[in-house]
Design a protein around this motif. Structure first.
Motif, mmCIF file in Angstrom:
data_model
loop_
_atom_site.group_PDB
_atom_site.id
_atom_site.type_symbol
_atom_site.label_atom_id
_atom_site.label_comp_id
_atom_site.label_asym_id
_atom_site.label_seq_id
_atom_site.Cartn_x
_atom_site.Cartn_y
_atom_site.Cartn_z
ATOM 1 N N ASP A 39 -11.492 1.012 3.757
ATOM 2 C CA ASP A 39 -10.333 1.908 3.182
ATOM 3 C C ASP A 39 -9.132 1.939 3.699
ATOM 4 O OD1 ASP A 39 -10.100 3.977 1.195
ATOM 5 O OD2 ASP A 39 -10.703 5.540 2.498
ATOM 6 N N GLN A 43 -5.254 0.225 1.656
ATOM 7 C CA GLN A 43 -4.283 1.220 1.880
ATOM 8 C C GLN A 43 -2.936 0.468 2.387
ATOM 9 O OE1 GLN A 43 -4.979 5.642 1.960
ATOM 10 N NE2 GLN A 43 -7.118 4.958 2.522
ATOM 11 N N ARG A 57 -4.256 5.211 -4.315
ATOM 12 C CA ARG A 57 -5.939 5.376 -3.866
ATOM 13 C C ARG A 57 -6.459 6.327 -4.917
ATOM 14 N NH1 ARG A 57 -9.481 8.220 -0.846
ATOM 15 N NH2 ARG A 57 -11.104 7.329 0.080
ATOM 16 N N GLU A 59 -10.293 7.904 -5.743
ATOM 17 C CA GLU A 59 -11.727 8.049 -5.391
ATOM 18 C C GLU A 59 -12.763 8.711 -6.364
ATOM 19 O OE1 GLU A 59 -14.595 8.867 -1.230
ATOM 20 O OE2 GLU A 59 -12.461 9.603 -1.320
ATOM 21 N N ILE A 64 -14.021 3.545 -4.611
ATOM 22 C CA ILE A 64 -12.680 3.686 -4.389
ATOM 23 C C ILE A 64 -11.972 2.575 -5.073
ATOM 24 C CG2 ILE A 64 -11.045 4.211 -2.688
ATOM 25 C CD1 ILE A 64 -13.261 4.444 -0.577
ATOM 26 N N TYR A 66 -7.965 0.973 -5.796
ATOM 27 C CA TYR A 66 -6.491 0.989 -5.092
ATOM 28 C C TYR A 66 -5.749 0.025 -6.108
ATOM 29 C CZ TYR A 66 -9.655 1.487 -1.132
ATOM 30 O OH TYR A 66 -10.622 1.987 -0.233
#
Length: 579
Positions: A39, A43, A57, A59, A64, A66
């Motif tokens: 995670d 990013q 991002r 969630e 999750i 991106y």
């Protein structure tokens, strides 16, 4: 006399059980640590092999996403939310692969593939050499303002959007695979287990008293409809569906409507009755975009598929889907901030109100359109169906369905308009109307009804089913009728085959309404702007007939508190205006 007391031997845990439990917990903790590292890396722009720009991002409770440059990447979290278990790495990989494979038919060009995330020294990279630690689904990035949920929030979701979604889904459902991996998929026993599980989870998480009544209603419906559910499974209506058709998973994209993020982790939730699938979108439109667009979708899907028998199960499926979304809202509120938790509670309250409302619908009515070709009855009846929630049956559409005509706009020859053919169409409409009314829905029969015998048959049906029946008499001047018929002939999308000779024959042979029929007739002058049909004022007499005193939602349904949360907040019904 004292009776001897035998002490129950203490149950001892075996060493193997303790070791297995400990190893399982350690594995989950290790997976969660690994994903935290993934995670963090996702990013950072350097993990991607293309310009990433400012990474966004997003969630959810199981994944999750991106947003990086022109693409989006999704990873599955090692969690076990109750309806699935993603703690094993192989499960997450299979889930990613299934997402790409299963979503491509309804979202062409969106899903690009599954990429390994690999470790190179201390760094993590996409599409590189090294030890694979996780997998990500690669997608094209899309404008989130095109999501149906975003459009609904702005009041920008249009009837055209609904029509495109209807056509796409109906075509998919009609041709979807039918060879379910297990015979029990879509059956009554499995559906009962699924509904019971959602009800139990909700009752454990919130204190809405209405849940008890909704649960009892579901149990009653499941018992009464078990044979119908299993019969549809045997007849092939259980198919490979999307399974998660809420507004966040439908969007405008590349000039069409696409559906993405289908159920990919549990075949039992994807191999379902296609009525169960469309009920999800019907329900979510009602909750977030208003009843008119929801009614438009349902009528359009029924007309396209001809599956009016699905209405018998539709209330149960709508309630089930509303409960599912309420549960998702509560699950999300557990990890959300106070503000987002309050918003989630409002969502849950709205879904529970939808569920409660479906359990107490007003009694159905039978409405017979009456008028010559060009009188405006088809346009008007569709507008009334959209406004009221009634189901519209079109003689033009059903005539072509009986003739097995592949396209609604294809023209039929004179053989389909003989007296015998006409009686066959009205007999078919009578059977459909009977099933719709018995399913609890009001019905509008869009046909000319120029013969007394046909009107009599439908009034007899209303008496047998003990429902109110009315004639809706649509009229306009003869020259207006002729102009409309000529204009309509130029529209290749219109299902009607009537021309000026048809109109002339109708004017000369129509059997006028009797005095008894006139007593049950509501007349409408259609020489008004088309927009007038969309307003409730035009239909006030009909809407008053279709409504009946129904208990308002219990006040407790609109105030809900999560049992697992210490914060208290109001969960009033969303005050956004409906369309």
């Amino acid at each position: 006399m004292t009776l001897p007391f035998r002490r129950r031997p203490r149950k001892r845990r075996t060493r193997s059980t303790n070791v297995s439990t400990r190893h399982g917990a350690n594995r989950i903790r290790a997976a969660q640590r690994e994903v935290r590292g993934v995670d963090s890396a996702m990013q950072r722009a350097r993990i991607y092999r293309h310009p990433a720009g400012s990474i966004v991002r997003i969630e959810t409770h199981i994944s999750i996403v991106y947003l990086a440059g022109r693409f989006a990447y999704k990873i599955i979290k090692p969690v076990a939310p109750g309806f699935a278990d993603f703690t094993a790495a192989d499960t997450r990989r299979h889930c990613c692969e299934a997402q790409v494979r299963l979503n491509r038919p309804l979202a062409r060009g969106l899903y690009l593939g599954v990429l390994p995330i690999r470790r190179r020294g201390r760094s993590l990279m996409l599409e590189s050499k090294g030890h694979t630690v996780e997998y990500a689904v690669k997608m094209r990035r899309f404008d989130e303002s095109g999501l149906f949920s975003s459009l609904a929030r702005r009041g920008a979701l249009s009837p055209r959007d609904i029509d495109r979604a209807t056509q796409r889904l109906a075509a998919w459902h009609v041709h979807a695979p039918r060879d379910a991996p297990l015979a029990r998929y879509g059956g009554a026993a499995l559906l009962r287990a699924q509904v019971d599980a959602v009800n139990a989870s909700l009752q454990a998480r919130c204190n809405a008293p209405a849940l008890r009544d909704i649960g009892a209603w579901c149990a009653q419906q499941l018992a009464q409809l078990a044979d119908a559910i299993d019969r549809r499974r045997v007849d092939g209506f259980v198919r490979a569906c999307h399974g998660d058709l809420h507004l966040d998973n439908v969007m405008r994209w590349r000039g069409e409507v696409s559906m993405f993020d289908c159920i990919d982790f549990d075949d039992a939730l994807r191999w379902i009755d296609m009525a169960n699938d469309i009920a999800f979108l019907v329900m979510d439109l009602r909750a977030r975009a208003g009843t008119r667009l929801s009614n438009r979708l349902l009528n359009g899907w029924l007309e396209a598929t001809g599956d009016y028998a699905a209405l018998e199960l539709m209330p149960l499926y709508v309630v089930y889907r509303a409960l599912v979304r309420a549960l998702v809202a509560f699950l999300y509120s557990k990890s959300a901030s106070h503000t987002k938790a309050a918003a989630a509670a409002r969502d849950a309250a709205r879904y529970l109100e939808i569920a409660a409302g479906e359990t107490r619908k007003p009694p159905p009515v039978l409405l017979l359109c009456h008028g010559f070709s060009g009188s405006g009855k088809s346009v008007a009846s569709r507008a009334l169906a959209e406004l009221s929630g009634a189901i519209c049956l079109s003689s033009d559409v059903e005539r072509k369905r009986l003739a097995s005509t592949p396209a609604a706009h294809a023209r039929l020859d004179g053989a389909h308009y003989t007296r015998e053919a006409r009686h066959a169409v009205y007999g078919h409409l009578l059977r459909l109307a009977s099933s719709v009314v018995q399913a609890g829905y009001s019905v509008i029969v869009d046909a000319t009804f120029l013969e007394h015998a046909h009107r009599r048959d439908f009034f007899t049906l209303a008496e047998r089913l003990r429902v109110e029946a009315r004639v809706l008499d649509f009229h306009a001047a003869p020259h207006i009728l002729a102009e409309r018929v000529v204009t309509r002939q130029r529209d290749r999308r219109d299902a009607s085959d009537a021309d000026t000779s048809t109109l002339s024959l109708q004017l000369n042979t129509a059997e006028p309404l009797t005095s008894d029929e006139m007593a049950r007739t509501l007349a409408f002058d259609t020489i008004v702007p088309v927009e007038a049909f969309d307003g409730p004022d035009f239909w006030k007499r009909v809407l008053d007939l279709m409504s009946s005193p129904v208990a308002e939602p219990a006040p407790d349904i609109c105030r809900i508190r999560c049992k697992s949360e210490n914060s208290r907040y109001a969960a009033e019904q969303d005050s956004r205006p409906t369309r």
